[in-house]
Design a protein around this motif. Structure first.
Motif, PDB file in Angstrom:
ATOM      1  N   PHE A 111       0.840  -1.205   0.000  1.00 34.41           N
ATOM      2  CA  PHE A 111       0.000   0.000   0.000  1.00 34.41           C
ATOM      3  C   PHE A 111       0.873   1.252   0.000  1.00 34.41           C
ATOM      4  N   PHE A 112       1.963   1.207   0.774  1.00 33.62           N
ATOM      5  CA  PHE A 112       2.858   2.370   0.843  1.00 33.62           C
ATOM      6  C   PHE A 112       3.501   2.628  -0.522  1.00 33.62           C
ATOM      7  N   ASP A 113       3.876   1.532  -1.216  1.00 35.46           N
ATOM      8  CA  ASP A 113       4.455   1.688  -2.560  1.00 35.46           C
ATOM      9  C   ASP A 113       3.446   2.297  -3.519  1.00 35.46           C
ATOM     10  N   LEU A 114       2.214   1.829  -3.461  1.00 35.39           N
ATOM     11  CA  LEU A 114       1.167   2.368  -4.328  1.00 35.39           C
ATOM     12  C   LEU A 114       1.019   3.876  -4.129  1.00 35.39           C
ATOM     13  N   LEU A 115       0.947   4.288  -2.872  1.00 33.19           N
ATOM     14  CA  LEU A 115       0.756   5.705  -2.575  1.00 33.19           C
ATOM     15  C   LEU A 115       1.937   6.536  -3.046  1.00 33.19           C
ATOM     16  N   GLU A 116       3.142   6.024  -2.835  1.00 31.55           N
ATOM     17  CA  GLU A 116       4.327   6.764  -3.279  1.00 31.55           C
ATOM     18  C   GLU A 116       4.342   6.917  -4.799  1.00 31.55           C
ATOM     19  N   GLN A 117       3.968   5.849  -5.514  1.00 30.12           N
ATOM     20  CA  GLN A 117       3.971   5.922  -6.973  1.00 30.12           C
ATOM     21  C   GLN A 117       2.904   6.865  -7.504  1.00 30.12           C
ATOM     22  N   LEU A 118       1.843   7.059  -6.729  1.00 35.20           N
ATOM     23  CA  LEU A 118       0.779   7.986  -7.126  1.00 35.20           C
ATOM     24  C   LEU A 118       1.058   9.416  -6.654  1.00 35.20           C
ATOM     25  N   GLY A 119       2.158   9.602  -5.929  1.00 36.57           N
ATOM     26  CA  GLY A 119       2.478  10.926  -5.412  1.00 36.57           C
ATOM     27  C   GLY A 119       1.574  11.345  -4.283  1.00 36.57           C
ATOM     28  N   VAL A 120       1.152  10.370  -3.482  1.00 42.14           N
ATOM     29  CA  VAL A 120       0.197  10.600  -2.399  1.00 42.14           C
ATOM     30  C   VAL A 120       0.889  10.415  -1.056  1.00 42.14           C
ATOM     31  N   GLU A 121       0.532  11.240  -0.089  1.00 41.79           N
ATOM     32  CA  GLU A 121       1.122  11.158   1.257  1.00 41.79           C
ATOM     33  C   GLU A 121       0.335  10.181   2.120  1.00 41.79           C
ATOM     34  N   ALA A 122       1.037   9.234   2.735  1.00 41.41           N
ATOM     35  CA  ALA A 122       0.411   8.293   3.663  1.00 41.41           C
ATOM     36  C   ALA A 122       0.313   8.928   5.043  1.00 41.41           C
ATOM     37  N   ILE A 123      -0.870   8.844   5.644  1.00 38.02           N
ATOM     38  CA  ILE A 123      -1.064   9.304   7.016  1.00 38.02           C
ATOM     39  C   ILE A 123      -1.237   8.067   7.892  1.00 38.02           C
ATOM     40  N   PRO A 124      -0.197   7.654   8.621  1.00 37.85           N
ATOM     41  CA  PRO A 124      -0.308   6.433   9.423  1.00 37.85           C
ATOM     42  C   PRO A 124      -1.148   6.655  10.678  1.00 37.85           C
ATOM     43  N   VAL A 125      -2.053   5.717  10.953  1.00 34.94           N
ATOM     44  CA  VAL A 125      -2.870   5.747  12.160  1.00 34.94           C
ATOM     45  C   VAL A 125      -2.664   4.419  12.887  1.00 34.94           C
ATOM     46  N   ALA A 126      -2.236   4.496  14.124  1.00 38.07           N
ATOM     47  CA  ALA A 126      -1.902   3.286  14.889  1.00 38.07           C
ATOM     48  C   ALA A 126      -3.143   2.441  15.151  1.00 38.07           C
ATOM     49  N   ILE A 127      -2.905   1.131  15.261  1.00 41.13           N
ATOM     50  CA  ILE A 127      -3.971   0.202  15.606  1.00 41.13           C
ATOM     51  C   ILE A 127      -3.638  -0.486  16.920  1.00 41.13           C
ATOM     52  N   ASP A 128      -4.675  -1.026  17.562  1.00 38.51           N
ATOM     53  CA  ASP A 128      -4.469  -1.821  18.762  1.00 38.51           C
ATOM     54  C   ASP A 128      -5.160  -3.174  18.563  1.00 38.51           C
ATOM     55  N   SER A 129      -5.468  -3.873  19.637  1.00 38.12           N
ATOM     56  CA  SER A 129      -6.010  -5.221  19.524  1.00 38.12           C
ATOM     57  C   SER A 129      -7.433  -5.265  18.972  1.00 38.12           C
ATOM     58  N   GLU A 130      -8.073  -4.096  18.797  1.00 36.36           N
ATOM     59  CA  GLU A 130      -9.428  -4.055  18.252  1.00 36.36           C
ATOM     60  C   GLU A 130      -9.494  -3.372  16.902  1.00 36.36           C
ATOM     61  N   GLY A 131      -8.380  -2.814  16.447  1.00 37.01           N
ATOM     62  CA  GLY A 131      -8.356  -2.152  15.155  1.00 37.01           C
ATOM     63  C   GLY A 131      -7.831  -0.731  15.240  1.00 37.01           C
ATOM     64  N   MET A 132      -8.113   0.063  14.217  1.00 33.77           N
ATOM     65  CA  MET A 132      -7.626   1.444  14.156  1.00 33.77           C
ATOM     66  C   MET A 132      -8.149   2.245  15.350  1.00 33.77           C
ATOM     67  N   LYS A 133      -7.262   3.062  15.961  1.00 32.22           N
ATOM     68  CA  LYS A 133      -7.644   3.825  17.146  1.00 32.22           C
ATOM     69  C   LYS A 133      -8.514   5.018  16.752  1.00 32.22           C
ATOM     70  N   PRO A 134      -9.717   5.124  17.300  1.00 35.80           N
ATOM     71  CA  PRO A 134     -10.656   6.174  16.887  1.00 35.80           C
ATOM     72  C   PRO A 134     -10.121   7.590  17.083  1.00 35.80           C
ATOM     73  N   GLU A 135      -9.460   7.852  18.234  1.00 32.36           N
ATOM     74  CA  GLU A 135      -9.000   9.210  18.494  1.00 32.36           C
ATOM     75  C   GLU A 135      -7.897   9.632  17.521  1.00 32.36           C
ATOM     76  N   LEU A 136      -7.095   8.666  17.072  1.00 30.10           N
ATOM     77  CA  LEU A 136      -6.043   8.987  16.108  1.00 30.10           C
ATOM     78  C   LEU A 136      -6.624   9.137  14.703  1.00 30.10           C
ATOM     79  N   LEU A 137      -7.663   8.373  14.395  1.00 31.93           N
ATOM     80  CA  LEU A 137      -8.337   8.562  13.112  1.00 31.93           C
ATOM     81  C   LEU A 137      -8.974   9.951  13.056  1.00 31.93           C
TER      82      LEU A 137
END
Length: 445
Positions: free
Chosen positions: A189-215
């Motif tokens: 996914f990171f390669d795809l975004l880089e090739q499209l000239g798009v910035e990845a915004i990483p959001v941490a996950i925990d044992s239940e999935g993506m963290k709501p407050e960080l999203l």
């Protein structure tokens, strides 16, 4: 070069020397094809025995970082993945064959369904009445819609999950856009975004999935899309809980005045995952693209996946494919339909799901008995925290075990996060022995 090596060595043990060389190679201080100093020269410079350095050289050779050319000496191994996109290349790692390769992220071939019956339904001629024929076999579409986690306005078939996500992004994003990704997440996914000239915004996950407050914070940056893996997340094996999915939906709705990103869900292990098929499409059907892949369940070489979502986006994807591959072979679609409906293959997939679940539990319990902190994962991969990633990989290599480096799964390096990904689904037996080796590697430094 000898000075560079000696100054990098912090601990004068085989593991310490090997770790220092590994850091120098991966950091670029020692380049592919360079000849290393002799074992005796390094031993003399460090004040250790030649046997100590020799053991370090053997460990480095086992993980594919150096190679011996006999009397000509030892050399930094030439990169075998130079042709790959950078994040994909890191995920591929070295090409050295291990006694037990747990780095691949691929299913156990013995748990894939038999294609014999399905192949019997494939037409004997690869014919089509028109290049403008329907892109999806009606029976296959009906079968897929019956199990889709929301009612998609349109559905099409593509050449696997990554193809579906790549084409979806091409239809959605523009140069300079931002896209939310899970952290850790899937390197291609990171390669795809880089090739499209798009910035990845990483959001941490925990044992239940993506963290709501960080999203919520990420949505303030007005991203064009969110990529999420709702089940058996790669690399962690986490499946979203119903409560977490509802929390994410609330966050997305609350931020709708700031951002209305397209949601791309990659359900890459759906048929063999034990987690329920939750989807944000239940709340946002007009901007959710749900991808279902059959590589993990029915075989990576089938190269087939389904994409369902709003007609406005699906039509753009289908239109663009018409001036490319046109469609995914209806012969492959016939095979998939038979695999999804024939009783023998349905039974085989159900058994594979049960076996993968049992293997995940057996490995997790073995890790805990050996002193490691771990909880069972979903699907075929699991995520193990280690004290030092490189030391862990070298420790396991000495036992003939290969795992994937955790650092490959971060869009932005996170020094405090040290993990390895283990393809637990490929472990068939000896769980206590393997668990003990993995737990020991997790403590290595």
């Amino acid at each position: 070069m000898l000075d560079i090596i000696t100054s990098a060595v912090e601990t004068k043990t085989p593991e310490g020397i090997a770790s220092a060389i590994s850091r120098l190679i991966r950091g670029g201080a020692l380049r592919s094809g360079e000849r290393l100093p002799t074992v005796r020269d390094v031993a003399a410079a460090l004040g250790v025995s030649p046997a100590t350095v020799s053991n370090a050289w053997q460990a480095l050779s086992k993980v594919g970082l150096i190679t011996s050319r006999g009397r000509a000496g030892s050399y930094v191994l030439e990169a075998s993945t130079a042709w790959m996109p950078p994040h994909f290349g890191e995920l591929a790692g070295s090409h050295v064959v291990a006694r037990l390769d747990l780095s691949t992220g691929t299913p156990d071939p013995l748990l894939l369904p038999d294609l014999g019956l399905a192949l019997g339904h494939v037409p004997t001629r690869a014919d089509t009445a028109s290049y403008l024929d329907t892109r999806v076999l009606p029976d296959l579409e009906k079968q897929l819609r019956a199990s889709w986690p929301f009612v998609p306005a349109s559905l099409t078939i593509l050449d696997g999950a990554l193809d579906a996500i790549s084409r979806s992004l091409e239809a959605i994003v523009r140069y300079g856009d931002r896209v939310v990704v899970e952290s850790p997440g899937f390197p291609p996914f990171f390669d795809l975004l880089e090739q499209l000239g798009v910035e990845a915004i990483p959001v941490a996950i925990d044992s239940e999935g993506m963290k709501p407050e960080l999203l919520a914070a990420a949505l303030d940056l007005n991203p064009a899309a969110i990529i999420i893996q709702p089940r058996a997340q790669n690399p962690t094996g986490v499946s979203l809980t119903e409560q977490r999915m509802r929390e994410l939906a609330r966050v997305i709705r609350a931020k709708s005045h700031v951002s209305d990103p397209v949601i791309i869900e990659d359900d890459h292990s759906g048929e063999i995952a034990t987690g329920p098929a939750f989807s944000l499409g239940q709340w946002f059907p007009r901007r959710t693209l749900h991808v279902r892949s059959f590589a993990k369940s029915h075989g990576p070489d089938l190269r087939i996946g389904a994409l369902g979502g709003p007609t406005s986006i699906i039509d753009r994807v289908v239109s663009r494919r018409m001036v490319g591959p046109g469609w995914t072979s209806r012969m492959l679609q016939t095979i998939l339909y038979q695999l999804l409906t024939a009783s023998p293959s349905v039974t085989q997939i159900s058994e594979a799901r049960r076996v993968y679940h049992a293997r995940q539990r057996a490995l997790s319990e073995a890790l805990v008995r050996a002193g490691a902190e771990h909880s069972p994962s979903d699907g075929i991969n699991t995520w193990l925290r280690v004290r030092d990633e490189k030391a862990a990989i070298l420790s396991l290599a000495a036992s003939g075990i290969k795992v994937a480096a955790g650092s490959s799964f971060y869009a932005v390096p996170v020094e405090s996060e040290q993990f390895v990904r283990i393809t637990a689904g490929r472990i068939r037996d000896d769980f206590d022995q393997i668990g003990a080796l993995l737990a020991a590697a997790a403590r290595a430094s």
